[in-house]
Enzyme design. Sequence first.
Site, mmCIF file in Angstrom:
data_model
loop_
_atom_site.group_PDB
_atom_site.id
_atom_site.type_symbol
_atom_site.label_atom_id
_atom_site.label_comp_id
_atom_site.label_asym_id
_atom_site.label_seq_id
_atom_site.Cartn_x
_atom_site.Cartn_y
_atom_site.Cartn_z
ATOM 1 N N ASP A 61 -5.070 -3.459 4.070
ATOM 2 C CA ASP A 61 -5.345 -3.142 2.671
ATOM 3 C C ASP A 61 -4.152 -3.546 1.804
ATOM 4 O OD1 ASP A 61 -7.313 -1.191 0.964
ATOM 5 O OD2 ASP A 61 -5.256 -1.032 0.243
ATOM 6 N N HIS A 100 -11.697 1.994 -0.758
ATOM 7 C CA HIS A 100 -10.967 1.076 0.121
ATOM 8 C C HIS A 100 -11.565 1.093 1.533
ATOM 9 C CE1 HIS A 100 -7.454 0.288 -2.596
ATOM 10 N NE2 HIS A 100 -7.952 1.370 -3.158
#
Length: 514
Positions: free
Chosen positions: A156, A49
């Site tokens: 995210d 990520h």
Amino acid sequence: MHNITKTCLNFITNPRYLISSKKPNSLTKTKMANMVAKLVFIPAPGLGHIMSTIEIAKLFVNRDQRFSITVLVIKPPSSSSGSTITTYIESLAKNNTDRISFVELPQQEIAPPSDSKGPLASYNEFIKSHCKYVKNIVAEMISETGSGQVAGFVIDMFCTCMIDVANEFDVPTYAFFTSNAAFLGFRFFIQTLNDERNQDVVELSNSDTEITVPTFVKPMPTKVFPTVVQTRETVDFVLSGARRLREVKAIIVNSFLEVETHAIESLSADNTIPPVYPVGPILNLEGGGKPLDDDLIKWLDNQPPSTVVLLCFGSMGSFDEVQVKEIARALEQSGVRFVWALRKPPPDKKSRAPIDYEDFGVVLPEGFLERTVGIGKVIGWAPQVAVLGHRAVGGFVSHCRWNSLLESLWFGVPVATWPMYAEQQINAFEMVVELGLSVEIKLDYKKDSFIPMGESVVVPAEEIESGIKRLMEDDLVRAKVKKMSEKSRLTVLEGGSSYAYFGSLIQDLITNIS
């Protein structure tokens, strides 16, 4: 005109993606050229990520000089200290680049309790505990005069609680979805089943049936549903995340139109879902952490082109001794050249990340290393990108993390699927059944350190050997992967669909402050 290009142009001229039909006058143009658009990036504390977030941040500043980016870094819980993630995060603070700066957020000394609500609920609480720090930093950014306006939060997909912080400042939020478009559609579909059709999704997930998901052409067997939707304790994590994703201004997806045409068409046609910008593949091709070992490079250099299989299961992937011995037996029986990134399971329940073995001999069959000395290499943590990019590598046994699959497509290396956790079973299904870009070892294998599901099934050597042989011998899949590799590289260049989508995304962000 090619159908893909037509489709891309249709999407980008769709009213949902158009910002304004008015042409800016010369005064407006000058003003827009001189403005600074600040973006606040908030990645989840996972290696894939964070790396993807940094790559898209670089893309913004390289593509348009008006952007200035602050990446707010959430450090993993203290139990993960010493891991690859922590080391990588520590390196970021030292590497502030032009118009991209990194700020490590403070961490609460006492982590939220992890026993009452389960690990995923605790993870949510952990992310949420950082909201107050984000609020303080953004308040300071906004109060700075003459330094530009905050044009948006880019969060995210696991940091949706930050939408509330952005709303307090009346700043739009964009979600960065680090997985694929088809899985994004699956998440929305599961939420619709639960909220609008009163379907018990846990019961459905544990049944043995097939179901039609709008972002997939082929019916999907419920056996490939992620572990997270199979238990009452964890399904709320998926449902609440999907509900919150519907609140953002747009969703940026690390995928590209040429590989996921149907899924992207499906999402773009659904007015209940925010506009989707597929701008991938966004990859860190420099890797992260230690470089390739000289001995391994020398060995790979001496192998014929496309003859070596890489076995690598990501930063969280490991197997117990019984399964390790079956993999070893399969490799030896197949006679295929190999590089095997073999990691030791976590030493305790608190640290979920595998570690390197001090001695591979303690887990491998007796004599295995000696018998395979000429045809294979067993290593610890692997710099995956560097190995995949080597001309000797012709196959990849993978856990099917989406980043890994994009890397394999970029380098034109076919995959044999062995999913383990998160949405990897769905990724494997998409690559093998939906797109025909991979071969199967397993589609429904599950080994999730966050959601223990009892003992994992042991995949026998014969099944692994059969999958590895298909991987190296299936010329049709290899040809399709090579063709998609070319498309993955062209799509991010001027004239490509991802390049065009990214241009529309930039326009969208700039209008927030103009």
